[in-house]
Design a protein around this motif. Structure first.
Motif, PDB file in Angstrom:
ATOM      1  N   TRP A 189       1.999  -1.973   7.102  1.00 40.76           N
ATOM      2  CA  TRP A 189       1.331  -2.292   8.600  1.00 40.76           C
ATOM      3  C   TRP A 189       0.788  -0.967   9.148  1.00 40.76           C
ATOM      4  CZ3 TRP A 189       1.912  -6.353  12.417  1.00 40.76           C
ATOM      5  CH2 TRP A 189       2.209  -7.788  11.835  1.00 40.76           C
ATOM      6  N   ASN A 190       1.407   0.004   8.661  1.00 42.00           N
ATOM      7  CA  ASN A 190       0.921   1.468   9.078  1.00 42.00           C
ATOM      8  C   ASN A 190      -0.218   1.553   8.427  1.00 42.00           C
ATOM      9  OD1 ASN A 190       2.786   1.677  11.184  1.00 42.00           O
ATOM     10  ND2 ASN A 190       4.297   3.159   9.989  1.00 42.00           N
ATOM     11  N   ARG A 191      -0.170   1.588   7.175  1.00 40.81           N
ATOM     12  CA  ARG A 191      -1.324   1.811   6.180  1.00 40.81           C
ATOM     13  C   ARG A 191      -2.451   0.977   6.523  1.00 40.81           C
ATOM     14  NH1 ARG A 191       0.961   1.380   0.914  1.00 40.81           N
ATOM     15  NH2 ARG A 191       0.429  -0.532   1.142  1.00 40.81           N
ATOM     16  N   GLY A 192      -2.284  -0.151   7.058  1.00 43.57           N
ATOM     17  CA  GLY A 192      -3.519  -1.273   7.415  1.00 43.57           C
ATOM     18  C   GLY A 192      -3.842  -0.998   8.739  1.00 43.57           C
ATOM     19  N   GLY A 193      -3.411   0.279   9.356  1.00 40.26           N
ATOM     20  CA  GLY A 193      -3.710   0.364  10.843  1.00 40.26           C
ATOM     21  C   GLY A 193      -3.326  -0.874  11.905  1.00 40.26           C
ATOM     22  N   MET A 194      -2.242  -1.336  11.545  1.00 37.39           N
ATOM     23  CA  MET A 194      -1.641  -2.212  12.232  1.00 37.39           C
ATOM     24  C   MET A 194      -0.412  -1.833  13.510  1.00 37.39           C
ATOM     25  SD  MET A 194      -2.851  -5.378  11.276  1.00 37.39           S
ATOM     26  CE  MET A 194      -1.648  -6.611  11.489  1.00 37.39           C
ATOM     27  N   GLN A 195      -0.337  -0.295  13.513  1.00 38.93           N
ATOM     28  CA  GLN A 195       0.537  -0.096  14.323  1.00 38.93           C
ATOM     29  C   GLN A 195       0.459  -0.529  15.854  1.00 38.93           C
ATOM     30  OE1 GLN A 195      -1.285   1.777  12.635  1.00 38.93           O
ATOM     31  NE2 GLN A 195      -0.487   3.449  12.009  1.00 38.93           N
ATOM     32  N   ASN A 196      -0.756  -0.534  16.458  1.00 37.47           N
ATOM     33  CA  ASN A 196      -1.075  -0.953  17.876  1.00 37.47           C
ATOM     34  C   ASN A 196      -0.767  -2.202  18.099  1.00 37.47           C
ATOM     35  OD1 ASN A 196      -1.331   1.960  18.793  1.00 37.47           O
ATOM     36  ND2 ASN A 196      -3.384   1.660  18.221  1.00 37.47           N
ATOM     37  N   LEU A 197      -1.374  -2.985  17.155  1.00 39.46           N
ATOM     38  CA  LEU A 197      -1.109  -4.455  17.017  1.00 39.46           C
ATOM     39  C   LEU A 197       0.076  -4.990  17.100  1.00 39.46           C
ATOM     40  CD1 LEU A 197      -2.711  -7.128  17.431  1.00 39.46           C
ATOM     41  CD2 LEU A 197      -3.331  -7.040  15.082  1.00 39.46           C
ATOM     42  N   ARG A 198       0.800  -4.441  16.060  1.00 41.08           N
ATOM     43  CA  ARG A 198       2.303  -4.672  15.869  1.00 41.08           C
ATOM     44  C   ARG A 198       3.089  -4.506  17.397  1.00 41.08           C
ATOM     45  NH1 ARG A 198       4.440  -1.225  11.669  1.00 41.08           N
ATOM     46  NH2 ARG A 198       4.173   0.401  13.400  1.00 41.08           N
ATOM     47  N   ASN A 199       2.785  -3.443  17.922  1.00 38.32           N
ATOM     48  CA  ASN A 199       3.373  -3.041  19.187  1.00 38.32           C
ATOM     49  C   ASN A 199       3.077  -4.087  20.317  1.00 38.32           C
ATOM     50  OD1 ASN A 199       4.622  -0.817  17.764  1.00 38.32           O
ATOM     51  ND2 ASN A 199       3.027   0.593  18.662  1.00 38.32           N
ATOM     52  N   ARG A 200       1.862  -4.406  20.282  1.00 36.60           N
ATOM     53  CA  ARG A 200       1.374  -5.317  21.291  1.00 36.60           C
ATOM     54  C   ARG A 200       1.997  -6.785  21.067  1.00 36.60           C
ATOM     55  NH1 ARG A 200      -4.513  -7.146  21.053  1.00 36.60           N
ATOM     56  NH2 ARG A 200      -3.721  -9.129  20.423  1.00 36.60           N
ATOM     57  N   LEU A 201       2.075  -7.008  19.774  1.00 41.84           N
ATOM     58  CA  LEU A 201       2.501  -8.426  19.579  1.00 41.84           C
ATOM     59  C   LEU A 201       4.116  -8.319  19.732  1.00 41.84           C
ATOM     60  CD1 LEU A 201       0.778  -9.061  16.043  1.00 41.84           C
ATOM     61  CD2 LEU A 201       0.640 -10.441  18.120  1.00 41.84           C
ATOM     62  N   ARG A 202       4.767  -7.348  19.718  1.00 45.35           N
ATOM     63  CA  ARG A 202       6.092  -7.084  19.934  1.00 45.35           C
ATOM     64  C   ARG A 202       6.420  -7.294  21.435  1.00 45.35           C
ATOM     65  NH1 ARG A 202      10.303  -3.997  16.587  1.00 45.35           N
ATOM     66  NH2 ARG A 202       8.442  -3.551  15.378  1.00 45.35           N
ATOM     67  N   ARG A 203       5.479  -6.428  22.152  1.00 52.06           N
ATOM     68  CA  ARG A 203       5.543  -6.679  23.742  1.00 52.06           C
ATOM     69  C   ARG A 203       5.406  -8.094  24.286  1.00 52.06           C
ATOM     70  NH1 ARG A 203       2.529  -2.081  23.506  1.00 52.06           N
ATOM     71  NH2 ARG A 203       0.936  -3.187  24.061  1.00 52.06           N
ATOM     72  N   THR A 204       4.637  -8.607  23.561  1.00 43.76           N
ATOM     73  CA  THR A 204       4.224 -10.106  24.201  1.00 43.76           C
ATOM     74  C   THR A 204       5.037 -11.011  23.533  1.00 43.76           C
ATOM     75  OG1 THR A 204       2.469 -10.517  22.364  1.00 43.76           O
ATOM     76  CG2 THR A 204       1.775  -9.366  24.565  1.00 43.76           C
ATOM     77  N   GLY A 205       6.013 -10.733  22.586  1.00 50.33           N
ATOM     78  CA  GLY A 205       6.881 -11.830  22.484  1.00 50.33           C
ATOM     79  C   GLY A 205       6.370 -12.598  21.106  1.00 50.33           C
ATOM     80  N   LYS A 206       5.490 -12.217  20.465  1.00 44.01           N
ATOM     81  CA  LYS A 206       4.594 -12.732  19.398  1.00 44.01           C
ATOM     82  C   LYS A 206       5.039 -12.513  18.026  1.00 44.01           C
ATOM     83  CE  LYS A 206       2.294 -15.371  21.906  1.00 44.01           C
ATOM     84  NZ  LYS A 206       2.620 -16.871  21.830  1.00 44.01           N
ATOM     85  N   LEU A 207       6.194 -11.507  17.895  1.00 43.13           N
ATOM     86  CA  LEU A 207       6.809 -11.173  16.694  1.00 43.13           C
ATOM     87  C   LEU A 207       8.048 -11.902  16.607  1.00 43.13           C
ATOM     88  CD1 LEU A 207       6.102  -7.610  15.960  1.00 43.13           C
ATOM     89  CD2 LEU A 207       4.984  -9.522  14.894  1.00 43.13           C
ATOM     90  N   TYR A 256       8.309 -10.741  11.456  1.00 47.77           N
ATOM     91  CA  TYR A 256       8.319  -9.201  10.682  1.00 47.77           C
ATOM     92  C   TYR A 256       9.789  -8.626  10.713  1.00 47.77           C
ATOM     93  CZ  TYR A 256       7.053  -4.548  11.205  1.00 47.77           C
ATOM     94  OH  TYR A 256       6.989  -3.053  10.948  1.00 47.77           O
ATOM     95  N   SER A 257       9.834  -7.747   9.947  1.00 44.66           N
ATOM     96  CA  SER A 257      11.005  -6.931   9.483  1.00 44.66           C
ATOM     97  C   SER A 257      10.905  -5.455   9.526  1.00 44.66           C
ATOM     98  CB  SER A 257      11.634  -7.436   8.544  1.00 44.66           C
ATOM     99  OG  SER A 257      13.036  -6.762   8.288  1.00 44.66           O
ATOM    100  N   ASP A 258      11.492  -4.445  10.253  1.00 43.33           N
ATOM    101  CA  ASP A 258      11.561  -3.260  10.093  1.00 43.33           C
ATOM    102  C   ASP A 258      11.984  -2.604   8.881  1.00 43.33           C
ATOM    103  OD1 ASP A 258      10.519  -3.196  12.605  1.00 43.33           O
ATOM    104  OD2 ASP A 258      12.400  -3.162  13.618  1.00 43.33           O
ATOM    105  N   THR A 259      11.597  -3.190   7.609  1.00 42.17           N
ATOM    106  CA  THR A 259      11.790  -2.661   6.344  1.00 42.17           C
ATOM    107  C   THR A 259      10.836  -1.486   6.048  1.00 42.17           C
ATOM    108  OG1 THR A 259      10.656  -4.091   5.031  1.00 42.17           O
ATOM    109  CG2 THR A 259      12.867  -5.005   5.397  1.00 42.17           C
ATOM    110  N   GLU A 260      11.215  -0.431   5.154  1.00 46.90           N
ATOM    111  CA  GLU A 260      10.341   0.527   4.887  1.00 46.90           C
ATOM    112  C   GLU A 260       8.901   0.122   4.215  1.00 46.90           C
ATOM    113  OE1 GLU A 260      10.477   4.212   1.641  1.00 46.90           O
ATOM    114  OE2 GLU A 260      12.341   3.573   2.266  1.00 46.90           O
TER     115      GLU A 260
END
Length: 144
Positions: free
Chosen positions: A47-65, A37-41
């Motif tokens: 990810w935001n349009r696909g409703g993936m914000q919460n999942l992205r944050n969880r994956l980031r917290r758990t070291g899965k990104l 994953y990359s924080d490009t625009e």
């Protein structure tokens, strides 16, 4: 090994009952897998349009990104603009910069991305579209 999840698959990926995505989740949670994953625009927007914000944050917290430099991805995407079949320069650039060879996607409307992703002069990768691909594509290897 890392994977990239294409935006056209988010609805399936978020569904815990989707039989094609169950092996991907098992691989992520039990076999050391990560999502590049990359924080490009462009990626943030998808990810935001696909409703993936919460999942992205969880994956980031758990070291899965596996976080990849947005500057490097954007620079590579700009180089690829007009040089590839698809309009997914950001996905191809992320794969090249992160060394990722597996794209989780499905063919409906994205055959040009499949062509670009499999192109040996670009990524030389493979595309996971269904459960039957799990054994040969989702390995225990770590991300490059």
């Amino acid at each position: 090994m890392c994977i990239i999840v294409d935006a056209n698959t988010f609805h399936k990926f978020k569904d815990p009952n989707n039989e094609d995505m169950e092996p991907v989740w098992t691989w992520l949670e039990k076999r050391g897998g990560k999502i590049a994953y990359s924080d490009t625009e462009k990626l943030e927007e998808e990810w935001n349009r696909g409703g993936m914000q919460n999942l992205r944050n969880r994956l980031r917290r758990t070291g899965k990104l596996k976080i990849v430099s947005p500057q490097d991805v954007e620079e590579k995407a700009n180089e690829l603009s007009g040089e590839i079949e698809s309009n997914d320069e950001h996905i191809i650039a992320l794969a090249i910069i992160a060394g990722v060879k597996i794209l989780v996607s499905y063919r409906e409307g994205d055959s040009d991305l499949f062509t670009d992703f499999k192109n040996r002069e670009l990524v030389g990768g493979r595309v996971y579209t269904r459960k039957a691909h799990a054994q040969r594509m989702l390995r225990k290897d770590t991300c490059p």
